[in-house]
Scaffold this motif. Structure first.
Motif, short mmCIF file in Angstrom:
data_model
loop_
_atom_site.label_atom_id
_atom_site.label_comp_id
_atom_site.label_asym_id
_atom_site.label_seq_id
_atom_site.Cartn_x
_atom_site.Cartn_y
_atom_site.Cartn_z
N THR A 74 0.83 -1.14 -0.02
CA THR A 74 0.07 -0.01 -0.14
C THR A 74 1.17 1.28 -0.07
OG1 THR A 74 -1.51 -1.23 1.28
CG2 THR A 74 -1.89 1.06 1.13
N ASP A 174 1.05 -4.45 -9.57
CA ASP A 174 1.07 -4.87 -8.28
C ASP A 174 1.10 -6.25 -8.24
OD1 ASP A 174 0.19 -5.41 -5.67
OD2 ASP A 174 -2.03 -4.80 -6.02
N THR A 197 4.50 -6.44 -1.48
CA THR A 197 4.58 -6.57 -0.25
C THR A 197 5.48 -7.68 0.26
OG1 THR A 197 2.70 -6.09 1.90
CG2 THR A 197 2.46 -8.18 0.47
N HIS A 199 5.25 -9.27 3.13
CA HIS A 199 4.86 -10.29 4.17
C HIS A 199 3.98 -11.52 3.98
CE1 HIS A 199 0.66 -8.61 4.48
NE2 HIS A 199 1.26 -7.55 4.03
N LYS A 200 3.85 -11.50 2.51
CA LYS A 200 2.92 -12.74 2.03
C LYS A 200 3.89 -13.80 1.51
CE LYS A 200 -0.82 -9.27 0.64
NZ LYS A 200 -1.80 -9.77 1.55
C1 LIG Z 1 -3.25 -7.73 -4.89
C2 LIG Z 1 -2.83 -6.99 -3.61
N1 LIG Z 1 -2.49 -5.93 -3.41
C3 LIG Z 1 -2.14 -5.08 -2.53
C4 LIG Z 1 -2.23 -5.51 -1.10
C5 LIG Z 1 -1.73 -4.95 -0.11
O1 LIG Z 1 -0.82 -5.31 0.67
P1 LIG Z 1 -0.57 -4.58 2.07
O2 LIG Z 1 -1.57 -4.69 2.79
O3 LIG Z 1 0.71 -5.41 2.55
O4 LIG Z 1 0.00 -3.42 1.72
C6 LIG Z 1 -2.65 -6.86 -0.86
C7 LIG Z 1 -2.99 -7.48 0.49
O5 LIG Z 1 -3.91 -8.18 0.65
C8 LIG Z 1 -3.07 -7.54 -2.21
O6 LIG Z 1 -3.74 -8.97 -2.22
#
Ligand SMILES: Cc1ncc(COP(=O)(O)O)c(C=O)c1O
Length: 385
Positions: A74, A174, A197, A199-200
């Protein structure tokens, strides 16, 4: 507890990640990575640089300084979208986006940017011809997720990259559900900016993320403040990676993220993908014939992400998830998954969707238990198995 909510965050991390975070703090040797030139500051600087190197290698980026470290996707998406796009520009994105793409785009739209969202067909594939249809003279960028966080459908990135190249557009991706799952060589794929991100599926700690920049681009700094250099300038630096970073970075987080990316490298992305495909395939095989179970997206699509969205009859997704949690000890996520436009397109605004998402730390036995639980629950919808 069987944890099948890895698209939200991977709860189970490689042990090296925890150790790296612990050591970063316990060593007592890490100063501020960009403030000063004493040994402790330099040690922290090296931790940060190592993370940039690991991410650059993973994503096929030549220069580690083209990797900016952010707090999450984000954070990165806000910096990228607001730093590159603005009033007078037109942007094509998609209804499959997460709110971390949509909301910054809506904010920009309110400031005079124009926006079109490409829709989906019955199997939640993007209607790719609409990218051409939406093209305008002032179209500046395509912004697309690499894989849906609700259906697991992958986006045809090479096709969109070709479209962007033909029309001189920026291609912003993204990769939050794709980094660490797909082979994302930015150069080969033709991606200009990739946001992920940490942490996934990169297995880093929460509070980590990154932006990878594939070519020279003029970003405006969205946040300004301390950067550790050029302190007398009134403006935040506009060079990478500083333009996309502000304030003290998350050094222990970066240490953990490096360990997560290292885990991917040493295990091998192909091996991880094979494990994920096995788990996803077994799940799909098991649930396909459950009465009153509806799958969203295209389960048969090759190269899909390990994310499956489903519903049982008319049961609210929140009720199914609560029963799975309380009666079967299975953690999944119900609701809207921060992807409102996709739910509108799928007709699941009210019911939501129950999302199962896998990591290589899940086992086939866990998948079988989840399938058995869904079979059980389907009887509540009048289904007999
Ligand atoms: C496709 C996608 N984009 C962006 C995000 C945002 O990730 P974060 O909450 O770590 O910023 C997510 C998280 O669920 C996501 O699944």
């Amino acid at each position: 507890m069987i944890y099948l909510d890895n698209a939200a965050t991977t709860a189970h991390k490689p042990e090296e990640v925890a150790r790296a975070v612990y050591e970063a703090i316990a060593s007592g040797h890490l100063g501020n990575p960009a403030r000063g030139a004493h040994d402790y500051a330099l040690a922290a600087f090296r931790v940060i640089y190592r993370c940039r190197e690991a991410a650059a290698e993973l994503l096929g980026v030549d220069d580690p300084l083209r990797i900016a470290l952010t707090a999450n996707a984000t954070d990165g998406l806000n910096r990228v979208l607001k730093g590159l796009l603005g009033s007078g520009d037109h942007v094509i994105s998609t209804v499959t986006e997460h709110n971390s793409v949509l909301r910054p785009l809506y904010q920009l739209e309110a400031q005079g940017m124009e926006l079109d969202l490409v829709g989906i067909d019955a199997r939640a594939h993007l209607v790719y011809d609409d990218f051409e249809r939406y093209l305008r003279k002032n179209t500046k960028a395509v912004v697309a997720t690499a894989a849906s966080n609700v259906t697991g459908n992958p986006t045809d990135l090479p096709r969109l990259a070709r479209f962007c190249r033909t029309h001189g557009l920026l291609f912003i991706v993204d990769a939050s559900q794709a980094a660490g799952v797909f082979d994302l060589n930015m150069k080969q794929l033709g991606i200009d900016v990739l946001v992920a991100t940490g942490h996934k599926s990169l297995y880093g700690p929460q509070g980590t993320g990154l932006v990878a920049v594939g070519r020279d681009l003029a970003f405006r700094p969205v946040f300004s403040g301390g950067s550790g250099a050029h302190s007398f300038d009134r403006e935040h630096p506009v060079t990478l990676p500083d333009v996309l970073e502000s304030g003290t970075l998350n050094t222990p987080g970066a240490a953990g993220l490096t360990a997560g990316i290292e885990y991917l490298r040493t295990t091998g992305l192909a091996d991880i993908r094979a494990r994920l495909n096995r788990l996803t395939g077994a799940f799909l095989e098991g649930v396909r014939d459950i009465p009153n179970l509806r799958l969203y997206g295209d389960p048969d699509m090759p190269g899909r992400a390990p994310v499956i969205g489903l519903n049982l009859g008319d049961l609210p997704s929140s009720e199914v998830a609560a029963l799975l949690n309380e009666d079967y000890g299975i953690a999944v996520r119900p609701g809207a998954h921060c992807a409102p436009r996709l739910h509108e397109a799928l007709g699941t605004r009210e019911q939501g969707i129950v999302r199962f998402s896998f990591s290589p730390f899940n086992t086939i036995e866990e998948i079988h238990e989840a399938v058995a639980a869904l079979k059980d629950l389907s009887t509540m919808t009048g289904g007999t198995t």
